[in-house]
Design a protein around this motif. Structure first.
Motif, PDB file in Angstrom:
ATOM      1  N   ALA A 228       7.052  18.534 -10.735  1.00  0.00           N
ATOM      2  CA  ALA A 228       8.120  18.260  -9.773  1.00  0.00           C
ATOM      3  C   ALA A 228       7.551  17.552  -8.549  1.00  0.00           C
ATOM      4  O   ALA A 228       8.157  16.593  -8.030  1.00  0.00           O
ATOM      5  CB  ALA A 228       8.797  19.568  -9.360  1.00  0.00           C
ATOM      6  N   ALA A 229       6.385  18.005  -8.077  1.00  0.00           N
ATOM      7  CA  ALA A 229       5.744  17.355  -6.938  1.00  0.00           C
ATOM      8  C   ALA A 229       5.338  15.928  -7.293  1.00  0.00           C
ATOM      9  O   ALA A 229       5.474  15.001  -6.482  1.00  0.00           O
ATOM     10  CB  ALA A 229       4.530  18.160  -6.489  1.00  0.00           C
ATOM     11  N   THR A 230       4.857  15.742  -8.516  1.00  0.00           N
ATOM     12  CA  THR A 230       4.486  14.398  -8.968  1.00  0.00           C
ATOM     13  C   THR A 230       5.689  13.474  -8.972  1.00  0.00           C
ATOM     14  O   THR A 230       5.604  12.320  -8.522  1.00  0.00           O
ATOM     15  CB  THR A 230       3.879  14.459 -10.381  1.00  0.00           C
ATOM     16  N   ALA A 231       6.812  13.963  -9.475  1.00  0.00           N
ATOM     17  CA  ALA A 231       8.023  13.140  -9.508  1.00  0.00           C
ATOM     18  C   ALA A 231       8.478  12.761  -8.104  1.00  0.00           C
ATOM     19  O   ALA A 231       8.979  11.654  -7.869  1.00  0.00           O
ATOM     20  CB  ALA A 231       9.136  13.875 -10.244  1.00  0.00           C
ATOM     21  N   ALA A 232       8.293  13.681  -7.140  1.00  0.00           N
ATOM     22  CA  ALA A 232       8.646  13.372  -5.754  1.00  0.00           C
ATOM     23  C   ALA A 232       7.766  12.247  -5.217  1.00  0.00           C
ATOM     24  O   ALA A 232       8.253  11.314  -4.560  1.00  0.00           O
ATOM     25  CB  ALA A 232       8.503  14.623  -4.886  1.00  0.00           C
ATOM     26  N   VAL A 233       6.465  12.316  -5.512  1.00  0.00           N
ATOM     27  CA  VAL A 233       5.566  11.241  -5.101  1.00  0.00           C
ATOM     28  C   VAL A 233       5.979   9.930  -5.761  1.00  0.00           C
ATOM     29  O   VAL A 233       6.019   8.869  -5.116  1.00  0.00           O
ATOM     30  CB  VAL A 233       4.105  11.583  -5.451  1.00  0.00           C
ATOM     31  N   THR A 234       6.306  10.001  -7.050  1.00  0.00           N
ATOM     32  CA  THR A 234       6.737   8.802  -7.761  1.00  0.00           C
ATOM     33  C   THR A 234       7.938   8.163  -7.087  1.00  0.00           C
ATOM     34  O   THR A 234       7.982   6.935  -6.891  1.00  0.00           O
ATOM     35  CB  THR A 234       7.081   9.133  -9.225  1.00  0.00           C
ATOM     36  N   ALA A 235       8.942   8.968  -6.731  1.00  0.00           N
ATOM     37  CA  ALA A 235      10.143   8.419  -6.098  1.00  0.00           C
ATOM     38  C   ALA A 235       9.796   7.699  -4.804  1.00  0.00           C
ATOM     39  O   ALA A 235      10.320   6.604  -4.518  1.00  0.00           O
ATOM     40  CB  ALA A 235      11.147   9.536  -5.832  1.00  0.00           C
ATOM     41  N   ILE A 236       8.898   8.300  -4.014  1.00  0.00           N
ATOM     42  CA  ILE A 236       8.545   7.721  -2.714  1.00  0.00           C
ATOM     43  C   ILE A 236       7.768   6.418  -2.879  1.00  0.00           C
ATOM     44  O   ILE A 236       8.083   5.405  -2.246  1.00  0.00           O
ATOM     45  CB  ILE A 236       7.749   8.739  -1.876  1.00  0.00           C
ATOM     46  N   VAL A 237       6.747   6.420  -3.741  1.00  0.00           N
ATOM     47  CA  VAL A 237       5.939   5.207  -3.878  1.00  0.00           C
ATOM     48  C   VAL A 237       6.697   4.117  -4.634  1.00  0.00           C
ATOM     49  O   VAL A 237       6.490   2.921  -4.383  1.00  0.00           O
ATOM     50  CB  VAL A 237       4.576   5.500  -4.538  1.00  0.00           C
ATOM     51  N   ALA A 238       7.580   4.516  -5.544  1.00  0.00           N
ATOM     52  CA  ALA A 238       8.413   3.518  -6.226  1.00  0.00           C
ATOM     53  C   ALA A 238       9.360   2.842  -5.238  1.00  0.00           C
ATOM     54  O   ALA A 238       9.612   1.639  -5.319  1.00  0.00           O
ATOM     55  CB  ALA A 238       9.196   4.166  -7.365  1.00  0.00           C
ATOM     56  N   HIS A 239       9.879   3.628  -4.300  1.00  0.00           N
ATOM     57  CA  HIS A 239      10.746   3.052  -3.263  1.00  0.00           C
ATOM     58  C   HIS A 239       9.976   2.061  -2.406  1.00  0.00           C
ATOM     59  O   HIS A 239      10.552   1.110  -1.862  1.00  0.00           O
ATOM     60  CB  HIS A 239      11.326   4.164  -2.395  1.00  0.00           C
ATOM     61  N   GLN A 240       8.652   2.277  -2.295  1.00  0.00           N
ATOM     62  CA  GLN A 240       7.812   1.352  -1.541  1.00  0.00           C
ATOM     63  C   GLN A 240       7.378   0.141  -2.361  1.00  0.00           C
ATOM     64  O   GLN A 240       6.729  -0.763  -1.827  1.00  0.00           O
ATOM     65  CB  GLN A 240       6.573   2.083  -1.001  1.00  0.00           C
ATOM     66  N   GLY A 241       7.713   0.154  -3.645  1.00  0.00           N
ATOM     67  CA  GLY A 241       7.474  -1.020  -4.467  1.00  0.00           C
ATOM     68  C   GLY A 241       6.117  -1.133  -5.122  1.00  0.00           C
ATOM     69  O   GLY A 241       5.665  -2.243  -5.418  1.00  0.00           O
ATOM     70  N   VAL A 242       5.444   0.001  -5.389  1.00  0.00           N
ATOM     71  CA  VAL A 242       4.156  -0.099  -6.085  1.00  0.00           C
ATOM     72  C   VAL A 242       4.375  -0.609  -7.505  1.00  0.00           C
ATOM     73  O   VAL A 242       5.466  -0.478  -8.080  1.00  0.00           O
ATOM     74  CB  VAL A 242       3.409   1.248  -6.117  1.00  0.00           C
ATOM     75  N   TRP A 243       3.322  -1.184  -8.068  1.00  0.00           N
ATOM     76  CA  TRP A 243       3.455  -1.742  -9.414  1.00  0.00           C
ATOM     77  C   TRP A 243       3.696  -0.658 -10.459  1.00  0.00           C
ATOM     78  O   TRP A 243       4.582  -0.784 -11.312  1.00  0.00           O
ATOM     79  CB  TRP A 243       2.198  -2.533  -9.807  1.00  0.00           C
ATOM     80  N   ALA A 244       2.912   0.434 -10.409  1.00  0.00           N
ATOM     81  CA  ALA A 244       3.029   1.452 -11.461  1.00  0.00           C
ATOM     82  C   ALA A 244       2.563   2.807 -10.968  1.00  0.00           C
ATOM     83  O   ALA A 244       1.802   2.921 -10.006  1.00  0.00           O
ATOM     84  CB  ALA A 244       2.215   1.043 -12.698  1.00  0.00           C
ATOM     85  N   VAL A 245       3.026   3.839 -11.662  1.00  0.00           N
ATOM     86  CA  VAL A 245       2.550   5.211 -11.464  1.00  0.00           C
ATOM     87  C   VAL A 245       1.977   5.690 -12.789  1.00  0.00           C
ATOM     88  O   VAL A 245       2.515   5.398 -13.854  1.00  0.00           O
ATOM     89  CB  VAL A 245       3.662   6.160 -10.985  1.00  0.00           C
ATOM     90  N   ARG A 246       0.882   6.435 -12.704  1.00  0.00           N
ATOM     91  CA  ARG A 246       0.201   6.965 -13.901  1.00  0.00           C
ATOM     92  C   ARG A 246       0.485   8.459 -13.952  1.00  0.00           C
ATOM     93  O   ARG A 246       0.056   9.211 -13.078  1.00  0.00           O
ATOM     94  CB  ARG A 246      -1.298   6.689 -13.809  1.00  0.00           C
ATOM     95  N   VAL A 247       1.221   8.906 -14.991  1.00  0.00           N
ATOM     96  CA  VAL A 247       1.731  10.276 -14.992  1.00  0.00           C
ATOM     97  C   VAL A 247       1.628  10.937 -16.366  1.00  0.00           C
ATOM     98  O   VAL A 247       1.598  10.268 -17.399  1.00  0.00           O
ATOM     99  CB  VAL A 247       3.210  10.309 -14.533  1.00  0.00           C
ATOM    100  N   HIS A 248       1.602  12.283 -16.331  1.00  0.00           N
ATOM    101  CA  HIS A 248       1.660  13.079 -17.553  1.00  0.00           C
ATOM    102  C   HIS A 248       3.111  13.281 -17.990  1.00  0.00           C
ATOM    103  O   HIS A 248       3.455  13.098 -19.164  1.00  0.00           O
ATOM    104  CB  HIS A 248       1.018  14.453 -17.336  1.00  0.00           C
ATOM    105  N   ASP A 249       3.955  13.699 -17.051  1.00  0.00           N
ATOM    106  CA  ASP A 249       5.365  13.958 -17.339  1.00  0.00           C
ATOM    107  C   ASP A 249       6.150  12.666 -17.142  1.00  0.00           C
ATOM    108  O   ASP A 249       6.649  12.379 -16.051  1.00  0.00           O
ATOM    109  CB  ASP A 249       5.894  15.055 -16.416  1.00  0.00           C
ATOM    110  N   VAL A 250       6.268  11.904 -18.201  1.00  0.00           N
ATOM    111  CA  VAL A 250       6.906  10.594 -18.121  1.00  0.00           C
ATOM    112  C   VAL A 250       8.391  10.702 -17.804  1.00  0.00           C
ATOM    113  O   VAL A 250       8.927   9.953 -16.985  1.00  0.00           O
ATOM    114  CB  VAL A 250       6.688   9.817 -19.433  1.00  0.00           C
ATOM    115  N   ALA A 251       9.083  11.650 -18.421  1.00  0.00           N
ATOM    116  CA  ALA A 251      10.534  11.750 -18.236  1.00  0.00           C
ATOM    117  C   ALA A 251      10.892  11.971 -16.762  1.00  0.00           C
ATOM    118  O   ALA A 251      11.799  11.324 -16.222  1.00  0.00           O
ATOM    119  CB  ALA A 251      11.100  12.884 -19.089  1.00  0.00           C
TER     120      ALA A 251
END
Length: 270
Positions: A228-251
């Motif tokens: 859940a914490a990872t997904a929160a980080v993903t949302a924030i950095v995706a909003h900033q326009g990073v190219w990609a996130v590397r994650v275990h929980d893809v969904a």
């Protein structure tokens, strides 16, 4: 691969074909289980699968070259045949070269091309995209080590630029380079949070960014679920326009990316 115009943040699914990775070591060491998991990651929304055969958790011991090769190359070969886009997570030039021959689309070296003296040459000859990560440590294979304190942003920016300089001098075109600030690698929890807070200063270097916060130890200080914490980080950095996130929980991260993209677009569906 790194063209971002009109594209959302990409989700890179982690496939550890290892015995001792910190989160899922041993679960996918078997070839058939590795392939099954890769397809599950693809179906959950992964845009590419990062295949690694050597753990870089704190205290990890490097595996023999032949073992890493045997773990990684058959998996990449099979996934390439199935049309799944892959990257290879390796610090060895020989593994990177074999992975390119097997159809891999990106070389992801957490040492930034520094652990193997032949890596930058292989990257240049392969002419595929590459990812260079910040990791200042006395011994590759141990994610603990350096403490940057209040200078973390300057340290990371300076080191990443030095990696880019070494790569370009080796013949790697800048258009094929993405950077990773190396969350969790020889950094304190405060270092990691500071990097995320000042991510715009890393983006200002002008290169696509890969962010790997997934299930990292610094997330545990928040309590609760690491995914859940990872997904929160993903949302924030995706909003900033990073190219990609590397994650275990893809969904979870794929959903976070969709939310971030909807917000970035001003509510318009794409």
């Amino acid at each position: 691969m790194f063209e971002q115009t009109g594209r959302r943040t990409q989700v890179m699914g982690i496939l550890n074909v290892t015995e001792d990775s910190f989160s899922d070591g041993g679960r996918y060491i078997d070839f058939d289980k590795a392939i099954e998991h890769a397809f599950a990651l693809r179906d959950a929304g992964a845009d590419l699968i990062d295949v690694g055969g050597e753990s870089t958790r704190p205290g990890a011991v490097r595996v023999p070259e032949a073992v890493e090769h045997a773990r990684v190359i058959p998996v990449i070969t099979e996934l390439s045949r199935a049309g799944i886009v892959t990257s290879v997570d390796t610090m060895r030039a020989s593994v990177a070269s074999a992975a390119v021959a097997a159809g891999v689309s990106l070389i992801n070296d957490v040492s930034g091309g520094q652990a193997d003296p032949d890596m930058l040459r292989v990257m240049a000859e392969a002419q595929v995209p590459v990812c260079l990560m910040h990791w200042q440590t006395d011994r590759f294979g141990d994610a603990s080590g350096a403490h940057h304190g209040e200078h973390i942003i300057t340290d990371v920016r300076t080191h990443l630029l030095s990696l880019v300089d070494a790569a370009t001098r080796a013949g790697i075109d800048q258009s094929r380079i993405c950077l990773d600030p190396g969350l969790g690698f020889a950094k304190t929890a405060d270092n990691n949070w500071s990097l995320l807070h000042h991510l715009d200063q890393i983006q200002a270097l002008g290169f696509p960014l890969l962010i790997g916060a997934s299930r990292k130890r610094f997330l545990t200080e928040l309590g609760g679920d690491r995914d859940a914490a990872t997904a929160a980080v993903t949302a924030i950095v995706a909003h900033q326009g990073v190219w990609a996130v590397r994650v275990h929980d893809v969904a979870g991260s794929a959903m976070a990316v969709r939310v971030a993209e909807r917000i970035r677009s001003g509510g318009r569906s794409n």
